[in-house]
Motif scaffolding. Sequence first.
Motif, short mmCIF file in Angstrom:
data_model
loop_
_atom_site.label_atom_id
_atom_site.label_comp_id
_atom_site.label_asym_id
_atom_site.label_seq_id
_atom_site.Cartn_x
_atom_site.Cartn_y
_atom_site.Cartn_z
N GLU A 34 0.83 -1.20 0.00
CA GLU A 34 0.00 0.00 0.00
C GLU A 34 0.87 1.25 0.00
OE1 GLU A 34 -3.39 -0.11 2.76
OE2 GLU A 34 -2.81 -2.18 3.21
N PHE A 35 0.49 2.21 -0.85
CA PHE A 35 1.18 3.49 -0.90
C PHE A 35 0.17 4.62 -0.78
CE2 PHE A 35 4.13 0.85 -3.50
CZ PHE A 35 5.23 0.95 -2.68
N ASP A 36 0.56 5.68 -0.10
CA ASP A 36 -0.25 6.90 -0.03
C ASP A 36 0.21 7.82 -1.16
OD1 ASP A 36 -0.41 9.90 1.01
OD2 ASP A 36 -2.05 8.75 1.92
N TYR A 37 -0.74 8.30 -1.93
CA TYR A 37 -0.46 9.12 -3.11
C TYR A 37 0.42 10.33 -2.78
CZ TYR A 37 -1.42 11.52 -7.53
OH TYR A 37 -1.30 12.13 -8.75
N ASP A 38 0.20 10.95 -1.63
CA ASP A 38 0.96 12.14 -1.24
C ASP A 38 2.20 11.81 -0.42
OD1 ASP A 38 -0.92 14.04 -2.39
OD2 ASP A 38 -2.28 13.44 -0.78
N MET A 39 2.08 10.94 0.55
CA MET A 39 3.19 10.64 1.46
C MET A 39 4.29 9.82 0.79
SD MET A 39 2.19 12.00 4.34
CE MET A 39 2.62 11.18 5.84
N ASP A 40 3.92 8.98 -0.18
CA ASP A 40 4.89 8.11 -0.87
C ASP A 40 5.06 8.54 -2.32
OD1 ASP A 40 5.12 6.35 1.44
OD2 ASP A 40 3.13 5.60 0.90
N GLU A 41 5.04 9.84 -2.55
CA GLU A 41 4.97 10.39 -3.91
C GLU A 41 6.04 9.84 -4.86
OE1 GLU A 41 4.77 14.72 -6.15
OE2 GLU A 41 4.94 14.65 -3.98
N GLU A 42 7.28 9.75 -4.39
CA GLU A 42 8.36 9.27 -5.26
C GLU A 42 8.13 7.81 -5.67
OE1 GLU A 42 13.05 8.55 -4.69
OE2 GLU A 42 12.36 10.59 -4.22
N LYS A 43 7.77 6.96 -4.73
CA LYS A 43 7.51 5.55 -5.01
C LYS A 43 6.27 5.40 -5.90
CE LYS A 43 8.74 1.31 -4.28
NZ LYS A 43 9.87 0.78 -5.02
N VAL A 44 5.23 6.18 -5.60
CA VAL A 44 3.98 6.11 -6.36
C VAL A 44 4.23 6.41 -7.84
CG1 VAL A 44 1.80 7.34 -6.72
CG2 VAL A 44 2.42 6.54 -4.43
N GLN A 45 5.07 7.39 -8.13
CA GLN A 45 5.30 7.79 -9.52
C GLN A 45 5.93 6.67 -10.34
OE1 GLN A 45 3.80 10.33 -10.87
NE2 GLN A 45 3.02 10.69 -8.80
N GLU A 46 6.62 5.74 -9.69
CA GLU A 46 7.17 4.59 -10.40
C GLU A 46 6.08 3.76 -11.08
OE1 GLU A 46 9.68 2.20 -7.88
OE2 GLU A 46 10.67 3.97 -7.06
N TYR A 47 4.86 3.83 -10.53
CA TYR A 47 3.74 3.04 -11.05
C TYR A 47 2.87 3.82 -12.02
CZ TYR A 47 4.98 -0.32 -7.44
OH TYR A 47 5.65 -1.23 -6.66
N ASN A 48 3.19 5.11 -12.25
CA ASN A 48 2.44 5.94 -13.19
C ASN A 48 0.92 5.80 -12.96
OD1 ASN A 48 2.06 7.72 -15.31
ND2 ASN A 48 2.16 6.13 -16.86
N PRO A 49 0.45 6.23 -11.78
CA PRO A 49 -0.94 5.95 -11.41
C PRO A 49 -2.00 6.76 -12.13
CG PRO A 49 0.08 7.35 -9.77
CD PRO A 49 1.16 6.95 -10.74
N GLY A 50 -1.65 7.88 -12.74
CA GLY A 50 -2.66 8.72 -13.36
C GLY A 50 -3.36 9.58 -12.32
N LYS A 51 -4.54 10.08 -12.66
CA LYS A 51 -5.24 11.04 -11.80
C LYS A 51 -6.41 10.45 -11.02
CE LYS A 51 -2.80 14.59 -13.18
NZ LYS A 51 -1.71 15.00 -12.35
N ILE A 52 -6.86 9.26 -11.37
CA ILE A 52 -8.02 8.66 -10.71
C ILE A 52 -7.55 7.69 -9.63
CG2 ILE A 52 -10.09 7.25 -11.01
CD1 ILE A 52 -10.20 8.31 -13.90
N LEU A 53 -8.03 7.90 -8.42
CA LEU A 53 -7.69 7.04 -7.29
C LEU A 53 -8.95 6.35 -6.78
CD1 LEU A 53 -5.29 9.36 -5.27
CD2 LEU A 53 -4.66 7.51 -6.80
N PRO A 54 -8.80 5.23 -6.09
CA PRO A 54 -7.56 4.48 -5.88
C PRO A 54 -7.14 3.74 -7.15
CG PRO A 54 -9.39 3.23 -4.99
CD PRO A 54 -9.95 4.54 -5.48
N VAL A 55 -5.89 3.29 -7.13
CA VAL A 55 -5.36 2.46 -8.21
C VAL A 55 -4.95 1.13 -7.59
CG1 VAL A 55 -3.59 2.23 -9.98
CG2 VAL A 55 -4.51 4.49 -9.43
N PHE A 56 -5.38 0.05 -8.22
CA PHE A 56 -5.00 -1.30 -7.79
C PHE A 56 -4.25 -1.94 -8.95
CE2 PHE A 56 -8.82 -0.23 -5.46
CZ PHE A 56 -8.50 -0.60 -4.17
N LEU A 57 -3.00 -2.32 -8.70
CA LEU A 57 -2.16 -2.93 -9.72
C LEU A 57 -1.87 -4.37 -9.33
CD1 LEU A 57 -0.73 0.14 -8.96
CD2 LEU A 57 -0.09 -0.31 -11.31
#
Length: 91
Positions: A34-57
Amino acid sequence: MKVVKISAIWCGACLIMNKHWNRLKKEFSFEAVEFDYDMDEEKVQEYNPGKILPVFLFFDGDQEIARFTGEMTYENLSRPLREEKVDEEDH
C-alpha cells in the motif's frame, strides 16, 4: 501474486474501496503493498498511477497483469485473484 494499492486520505473513492481491499486480504493469499499518493509520492510515480484514485495494480512476478482505478464492485476487483486461483486448481 502481488497487489499494489495507491490511495490518499482525502480520496472519497479510496475510503469506499477500503472495505473491498480488506476483504481481498482476508479471502486471498497475495503480497499486499500500500502506498499513499501524497506521502509516498516518489515511489507512487514509479507506477504511473494517473489522476483517478484508488489504483489497484496486480502483478504476476514483475509483469503487471491488471490495473483498476476508481470505485468498482468487489467482484471486478477480485477477478485477477479469482482467475489465478482457478489456474492453480487446474494444474
